[in-house]
Design an enzyme around this catalytic site. Structure first.
Site, short mmCIF file in Angstrom:
data_model
loop_
_atom_site.label_atom_id
_atom_site.label_comp_id
_atom_site.label_asym_id
_atom_site.label_seq_id
_atom_site.Cartn_x
_atom_site.Cartn_y
_atom_site.Cartn_z
CG HIS A 1 1.49 -2.48 -3.21
ND1 HIS A 1 0.42 -1.64 -3.47
CD2 HIS A 1 1.45 -3.42 -4.20
CE1 HIS A 1 -0.21 -2.04 -4.56
NE2 HIS A 1 0.40 -3.11 -5.02
CG PHE B 1 -4.14 -9.55 -7.61
CD1 PHE B 1 -2.94 -9.41 -8.28
CD2 PHE B 1 -4.10 -10.10 -6.34
CE1 PHE B 1 -1.74 -9.80 -7.72
CE2 PHE B 1 -2.91 -10.50 -5.75
CZ PHE B 1 -1.72 -10.34 -6.44
CD GLU C 1 3.69 0.96 -13.87
OE1 GLU C 1 2.93 1.91 -13.66
OE2 GLU C 1 4.29 0.34 -12.96
CB CYS D 1 -3.45 -2.82 -6.58
SG CYS D 1 -3.04 -4.12 -5.40
CG HIS E 1 0.71 -0.32 -9.93
ND1 HIS E 1 -0.14 0.17 -8.97
CD2 HIS E 1 0.64 -1.69 -9.83
CE1 HIS E 1 -0.72 -0.83 -8.33
NE2 HIS E 1 -0.25 -1.96 -8.83
CE LYS F 1 2.15 0.55 -5.31
NZ LYS F 1 1.86 1.54 -6.35
#
Length: 419
Positions: A348, A407, A325, A174, A314, A343
């Site tokens: 996403h 990831f 975050e 991502c 994010h 998002k």
């Protein structure tokens, strides 16, 4: 391998200009429609049950509607492209036109194309797997081998634009779109090219992929209310919802942009990437990798943390990402930045998210307005930063940051300024 075409590096001292934007998303086709939806709509529209995901615990997604690629490629060429590559082609042409560049006139060898994607042509692969099972190997499309690769979007964009410089596919989960932008930034600063078309593209509505995400419990299961399912930073969030789309930017060396009289939308001043070296899927509990990337990007940009006015986070609507975050942002930048996650309006979009959200960050700087985090009803008390909710917030912004994680422990950060 020497990527350098010549030694024209002195223009890097002028900075790297963002001169064009192109967007394809569930929030809209094109920059203006997407910005309008992200800043004024109270709930997402193009999210709902998806045919590929029937009977899964998470059977819905954000989808792109009304895409017309016929202006750029013929029907046969479009048919052998994976969907993510089609999104990239449309976004790339909008970005190049927005920059005021004419591919018929540019020096193609001085143009790079760098596009990130987490899963590339996975839906094309799924379709051909079904063909193989039902009709045998002789019915499998020969185009599949090339269409499913992550680099196929960059190749498709190069063919339609006549760009013959470096063409790269970036795959850092991502963080892919953000790392693609950072890679283009580095190519420009090194003097390898004068122009870079950069960003991310994704079409992730793959049945096995989403089934896996459901098993991981990373995805929302609010099948009864898809429009309210994606809710970053909210106390009642239960995971993310995938979306498809592409976000591409045109970056130029400052001297090149000035020489042709271009008016930059913003300036890309810093980029950094790190890895948590912690887990295949979970972020490091202390956020050390993201913090390292954020501090390094700010140093590269020569920007003090206190000067950051806005962060497009994010913000995945998962408990781990949002809490870790936001703690990092608070530790590094303190109370000042207005934080948002867009998002909830786009879904996403995995590897495309960095491209789409960096374009939205540029627009926030240019229009001095921070988009809201839609669906945020009650801020999780563990979130220590100021998150913009309900409606767009006017603000005096000179510097903004885009953060991404993925990831594999990937972290990427971009620093943008108005001048």
């Amino acid at each position: 391998m020497d990527l350098t075409n010549d030694s024209r590096t002195d223009g890097a001292a002028d900075g790297i200009a963002v001169t064009g934007l192109g967007l394809v998303s569930a929030a809209g086709l094109g920059v203006e429609q997407t910005w309008r939806e992200v800043t004024t709509a109270t709930a997402p529209s193009n999210v709902g049950p998806h045919e590929n995901l029937r009977e899964l615990p998470c059977d819905f997604a954000y989808t792109v509607e009304g895409l017309d690629i016929g202006r750029w490629v013929d029907a046969v060429s479009a048919r052998v492209m994976a969907p993510f590559a089609r999104f990239a082609v449309v976004a790339a042409h909008e970005a190049v036109a927005d920059a005021g560049l004419d591919p018929e006139c540019w020096e193609g060898g001085r143009v790079a194309v760098v596009i990130g994607s987490s899963h590339g042509g996975i839906t094309y692969h799924d379709e051909q797997q079904l063909v193989l099972a039902a009709r045998g190997p002789r019915r499998v499309a020969p185009s599949m081998a090339s269409a499913i690769t992550v680099n196929s979007a960059a190749g498709a964009v190069c063919r339609t634009l006549g760009a013959t410089g470096p063409a790269l596919g970036i795959a850092t989960a991502c963080a892919s779109g953000t790392d693609a932008i950072g890679t283009g930034y580095q190519l420009l600063r090194a003097g390898v090219v004068d122009v870079a078309v950069v960003g991310g593209a994704e079409a992730p509505c793959s049945r096995p992929l989403i089934a896996s995400g459901c098993q991981m419990r990373a995805m929302s299961r609010r099948c009864d209310d898809p429009a309210a399912a994606m809710r970053p930073f909210d106390a009642d969030r239960d995971g993310f919802v995938v979306g498809e789309g592409a976000g591409l930017l045109v970056l130029e060396r400052g001297d090149h942009a000035r020489a042709r009289g271009a008016s930059p939308r913003a300036w890309l001043r810093g980029y950094a990437a790190t890895n948590d070296a912690h887990s295949p899927v979970a972020p490091s509990p202390g956020g050390e990798g993201l913090e390292q990337a954020l501090r390094a990007a700010l140093r590269a940009a020569d920007v003090a943390p206190a000067d950051v006015g806005h962060v497009n986070a994010h913000g995945t609507s998962t408990v781990l990402n949002d809490t870790i975050e936001s703690a990092v942002l608070h530790r590094v930048c303190g109370e000042r930045p207005l934080v948002t996650s867009t998002k909830a309006m786009t879904g996403h979009t995995l590897g495309a998210s960095g491209g789409i959200e960096t374009a939205l960050t540029v627009l926030a700087l240019q229009r001095q307005s921070v988009p809201p985090t839609v669906n945020l009803e009650a801020l999780d008390p563990r979130i220590p930063v100021e998150v913009v909710a309900k409606e767009a917030r006017p603000a005096r912004l000179e510097c903004a940051v885009k953060t991404s994680s993925g990831f594999g422990g990937h972290n990427a950060v971009l620093v943008l300024t108005t001048s």
